[in-house]
Write an enzyme that holds these catalytic residues in place. Sequence first.
Site, PDB file in Angstrom:
ATOM      1  N   LEU A  75      10.781 -20.807  20.790  1.00  0.00           N
ATOM      2  CA  LEU A  75      10.829 -22.325  20.738  1.00  0.00           C
ATOM      3  C   LEU A  75      10.150 -23.039  19.626  1.00  0.00           C
ATOM      4  O   LEU A  75       9.316 -24.065  19.764  1.00  0.00           O
ATOM      5  CB  LEU A  75      10.198 -22.813  22.135  1.00  0.00           C
ATOM      6  CG  LEU A  75      11.345 -22.639  23.222  1.00  0.00           C
ATOM      7  CD1 LEU A  75      10.380 -22.854  24.662  1.00  0.00           C
ATOM      8  CD2 LEU A  75      12.613 -24.015  23.101  1.00  0.00           C
ATOM      9  N   CYS A 131      15.988 -20.940  28.541  1.00  0.00           N
ATOM     10  CA  CYS A 131      15.182 -19.913  27.471  1.00  0.00           C
ATOM     11  C   CYS A 131      14.631 -18.964  28.324  1.00  0.00           C
ATOM     12  O   CYS A 131      13.789 -18.876  29.044  1.00  0.00           O
ATOM     13  CB  CYS A 131      14.221 -20.713  26.717  1.00  0.00           C
ATOM     14  SG  CYS A 131      13.253 -19.381  25.669  1.00  0.00           S
ATOM     15  N   LYS A 166      21.995 -26.928  30.240  1.00  0.00           N
ATOM     16  CA  LYS A 166      22.611 -25.622  29.960  1.00  0.00           C
ATOM     17  C   LYS A 166      21.883 -24.670  30.662  1.00  0.00           C
ATOM     18  O   LYS A 166      20.479 -24.396  31.054  1.00  0.00           O
ATOM     19  CB  LYS A 166      21.772 -25.386  28.434  1.00  0.00           C
ATOM     20  CG  LYS A 166      22.502 -24.024  28.022  1.00  0.00           C
ATOM     21  CD  LYS A 166      22.319 -23.931  26.401  1.00  0.00           C
ATOM     22  CE  LYS A 166      22.910 -22.624  25.866  1.00  0.00           C
ATOM     23  NZ  LYS A 166      22.840 -22.633  24.293  1.00  0.00           N
ATOM     24  N   ASN A 193      22.993 -19.591  28.327  1.00  0.00           N
ATOM     25  CA  ASN A 193      21.974 -19.533  27.477  1.00  0.00           C
ATOM     26  C   ASN A 193      22.233 -17.810  27.342  1.00  0.00           C
ATOM     27  O   ASN A 193      22.761 -17.139  27.969  1.00  0.00           O
ATOM     28  CB  ASN A 193      20.727 -19.827  27.861  1.00  0.00           C
ATOM     29  CG  ASN A 193      19.767 -20.350  26.862  1.00  0.00           C
ATOM     30  OD1 ASN A 193      19.619 -19.315  25.722  1.00  0.00           O
ATOM     31  ND2 ASN A 193      19.068 -20.984  26.729  1.00  0.00           N
ATOM     32  N   GLY A 244      28.736 -18.221  24.912  1.00  0.00           N
ATOM     33  CA  GLY A 244      28.269 -16.859  24.996  1.00  0.00           C
ATOM     34  C   GLY A 244      29.256 -15.998  24.357  1.00  0.00           C
ATOM     35  O   GLY A 244      30.428 -15.489  24.939  1.00  0.00           O
TER      36      GLY A 244
END
Length: 305
Positions: A75, A131, A166, A193, A244
């Site tokens: 990040l 994440c 997301k 993700n 993806g």
Amino acid sequence: MESNLLGISFAGLSLENPTILASGILGYTAESLKRVAKGGAGAVVTKSIGASPRAGYPNPTVVQAEAGLLNAMGLPNPGIDVYSEEIKYAKTVLRVPLFVSVFGYSADEYASVASKAVEAGADAVELNVSCPHVKQTGAEIGQSPKFLSEVVEKTKAAVNKPLIVKLSPNVADITVLAQAAIEAGADALTAVNTLKAMAIDTETMMPILSNVKGGLSGPAIKPVALRCVFDIAEQFEVPIIGCGGITDWRDAVEFFLAGASAVEIGTAVADDDEVFRTICRGIETYLRKKHYGSVKEIVGLAHRK
Ligand code: RRO
């Protein structure tokens, strides 16, 4: 390009075509976002931005995997106060909608960053609750229906623009998290993700990424992402962005048939800025060949019983 075939209305936004730059790829400066938009993207998503600057992890942060990329960037971002200026500038040079990806370490922080992003000009907010490898944010929130609801609810109350959530593929049942997000007020979902993964160097006999584990993207995860979209669309009416491993028009069409109204493209952009235009041409040719008048008409067709 004939916009009547590919144009969509997504969560209240008009997109000239359903291909979107995924977060994290070329995603900070307005100039790089502009370059992608010139390559034919219908909208662009920034790299995830938090409340304060973060350096990210030391190198190596990216490794080539068998059929994709493994990353643990950690990040890195300049913080929303600095980034707001870039958002304002981006709005003057972009002719496509700008989605700002946002993360935080608490519901209040997500809401505050999102509100500043919208104030600066974001057309939509994409909440990164997925994440896979940064502690106390991302998937730690997105894997818990309770935390996820709180983050979505607070952020929704703080912004007057579409809120896209997301989701992580690193869960037993993605529909449980999809439901939590929808009930808390998400206008749309992005699925998915990166998939939590790792690589080991046989010479040093150690993990390659400095963070040991990271997120896998690219063609390797496409079937997993497609299944996630299908599962969500089977149960909910919510607009979905498929993400993806989408590399060509056929991949994109698979996601539409599974129930996505739009697709995000990330790893494939690293090799080719023009990938959006190429994919759009392929989708158009496919729609014509199959005698459909709009991409909207094929969304979810794989669910016919
Ligand atoms: O920055 C990253 O390491 C990162 C993020 Br925020 C994310 O959402 N997904 C990913 O694979 N990497």
